[in-house]
Design a protein around this motif. Structure first.
Motif, PDB file in Angstrom:
ATOM      1  N   UNK A   1      23.577  50.950-146.373  1.00  0.00           N
ATOM      2  CA  UNK A   1      23.480  51.693-147.297  1.00  0.00           C
ATOM      3  C   UNK A   1      22.224  52.816-147.529  1.00  0.00           C
ATOM      4  N   UNK A   2      21.298  52.700-146.509  1.00  0.00           N
ATOM      5  CA  UNK A   2      20.334  53.688-146.267  1.00  0.00           C
ATOM      6  C   UNK A   2      20.797  54.894-145.722  1.00  0.00           C
ATOM      7  N   UNK A   3      21.636  54.565-144.497  1.00  0.00           N
ATOM      8  CA  UNK A   3      22.374  55.749-144.018  1.00  0.00           C
ATOM      9  C   UNK A   3      23.460  56.336-144.787  1.00  0.00           C
ATOM     10  N   UNK A   4      23.889  55.804-145.819  1.00  0.00           N
ATOM     11  CA  UNK A   4      24.666  56.579-146.941  1.00  0.00           C
ATOM     12  C   UNK A   4      23.973  57.398-147.794  1.00  0.00           C
ATOM     13  N   UNK A   5      22.896  56.851-148.207  1.00  0.00           N
ATOM     14  CA  UNK A   5      22.118  57.578-149.149  1.00  0.00           C
ATOM     15  C   UNK A   5      21.625  58.795-148.329  1.00  0.00           C
ATOM     16  N   UNK A   6      21.247  58.829-147.231  1.00  0.00           N
ATOM     17  CA  UNK A   6      20.704  59.672-146.401  1.00  0.00           C
ATOM     18  C   UNK A   6      21.879  60.903-146.340  1.00  0.00           C
ATOM     19  N   UNK A   7      22.988  60.569-146.250  1.00  0.00           N
ATOM     20  CA  UNK A   7      24.067  61.598-146.169  1.00  0.00           C
ATOM     21  C   UNK A   7      24.359  62.225-147.604  1.00  0.00           C
ATOM     22  N   UNK A   8      24.078  61.569-148.623  1.00  0.00           N
ATOM     23  CA  UNK A   8      24.440  62.038-149.896  1.00  0.00           C
ATOM     24  C   UNK A   8      23.304  62.799-150.405  1.00  0.00           C
ATOM     25  N   UNK A   9      22.039  62.657-150.038  1.00  0.00           N
ATOM     26  CA  UNK A   9      20.967  63.159-150.514  1.00  0.00           C
ATOM     27  C   UNK A   9      21.078  64.885-150.036  1.00  0.00           C
TER      28      UNK A   9
ATOM     29  N   UNK B   1      30.926  44.900-151.420  1.00  0.00           N
ATOM     30  CA  UNK B   1      29.901  45.366-152.087  1.00  0.00           C
ATOM     31  C   UNK B   1      29.448  46.995-151.863  1.00  0.00           C
ATOM     32  N   UNK B   2      29.146  47.122-150.571  1.00  0.00           N
ATOM     33  CA  UNK B   2      28.885  48.410-149.900  1.00  0.00           C
ATOM     34  C   UNK B   2      29.893  49.433-150.525  1.00  0.00           C
ATOM     35  N   UNK B   3      31.291  49.002-150.119  1.00  0.00           N
ATOM     36  CA  UNK B   3      32.304  49.767-150.652  1.00  0.00           C
ATOM     37  C   UNK B   3      32.366  50.308-151.983  1.00  0.00           C
ATOM     38  N   UNK B   4      32.101  49.433-152.727  1.00  0.00           N
ATOM     39  CA  UNK B   4      32.062  49.584-154.313  1.00  0.00           C
ATOM     40  C   UNK B   4      30.938  50.655-154.724  1.00  0.00           C
ATOM     41  N   UNK B   5      29.883  50.410-153.881  1.00  0.00           N
ATOM     42  CA  UNK B   5      28.724  51.254-154.125  1.00  0.00           C
ATOM     43  C   UNK B   5      28.987  52.625-153.753  1.00  0.00           C
ATOM     44  N   UNK B   6      29.567  52.635-152.589  1.00  0.00           N
ATOM     45  CA  UNK B   6      29.965  54.150-152.156  1.00  0.00           C
ATOM     46  C   UNK B   6      30.902  54.908-153.194  1.00  0.00           C
TER      47      UNK B   6
END
Length: 246
Positions: A136-144, A166-171
């Protein structure tokens, strides 16, 4: 609005223990529309990661052309790798802000942390995170970085099923807040159906595009496993050539 055109004539590299070159990609042509969530599905080792690296500009040793069409500015590309690649000596928040300009808005990071349910962990070091939290942190880093194109290379591999869901839904929640072009690599057909607007099926090496199929399941029932399985079964029935790729 960012669209991508892929025209790779040839991508080869030395094969381990062999004198000849391994041809990974041959005559691959793709047209990827703006703001769609596109899943690239193919067998392990077919060259999906190689393709993402070429699109990202990390691999320029190929014949062909990648065109990223973007109005008014150079496109920003975010990349989520299979491995979260977090720096162990930096906290969650520090890992996220590492690639941001000095004048970034902290509220943007705050909002991403909240959406990904990581606000309480923002000052924690990676060694204390579960694998799901690290992803989830790596996804946030990419979105940031506010990407125009987001490349995701099997980001949920090795997660248990409930965590991956859960992570798919958050993505998807993040992506719907700011739609942009996403290329998501997976070999899991159910995962691809749950996420994608469009599926592109890729062959074993040398990689070519075999089929391109739209997913017409409404977003509000993508968590319905019965609907996902019904679509999967019909897909395999209508396109038997796909079975060999899974």
């Amino acid at each position: 609005m960012t669209a991508i055109t892929v025209d790779i004539i040839n991508k080869s590299y030395p094969a381990a223990g062999q004198a000849c070159l391994h041809r990974a990609i041959a005559d691959l042509k793709l047209s990827l529309p703006s703001n769609e969530f596109i899943c690239l599905v193919g067998p392990s080792g077919c060259g999906k990661t190689t393709l993402l690296n070429i699109i990202a500009g990390l691999d320029r040793d190929y014949s062909g052309e990648i065109t990223v069409e973007q109005q008014h500015k150079a496109p920003k590309i975010g990349y989520v790798f299979q491995n979260p690649r977090l720096l162990p000596w930096r906290t969650v928040r520090e890992n996220i802000t590492l690639t941001l300009p000095s004048d970034y808005d902290p509220k943007t990071v705050d909002a991403l942390l909240e959406t990904m349910q990581l606000t309480q962990a923002q000052h924690v070091y990676p060694e204390r995170l579960s694998l799901g939290m690290s992803r989830r942190v790596s996804i946030i880093r990419a979105f940031a970085v506010d990407p125009d194109v987001l490349l995701m290379d099997e980001p949920f591999v090795s997660l248990d099923a409930p965590t991956a869901r859960q992570v798919r839904e958050l993505l998807i929640g993040l992506w719907q807040q700011r739609p942009h072009t996403v290329l998501f690599v997976t070999h899991d057909l159910r995962e691809a159906i749950a996420l994608a607007d469009r599926l592109i099926f890729l062959s074993s090496p040398p990689m070519q595009a075999l089929s391109e199929i739209r997913v017409d399941i409404p977003r509000n029932i993508r968590d319905d496993e019965t609907a996902i399985e019904a679509f999967r079964q019909k897909l395999l029935q209508d396109h038997p050539e796909i079975r060999a790729l899974l």
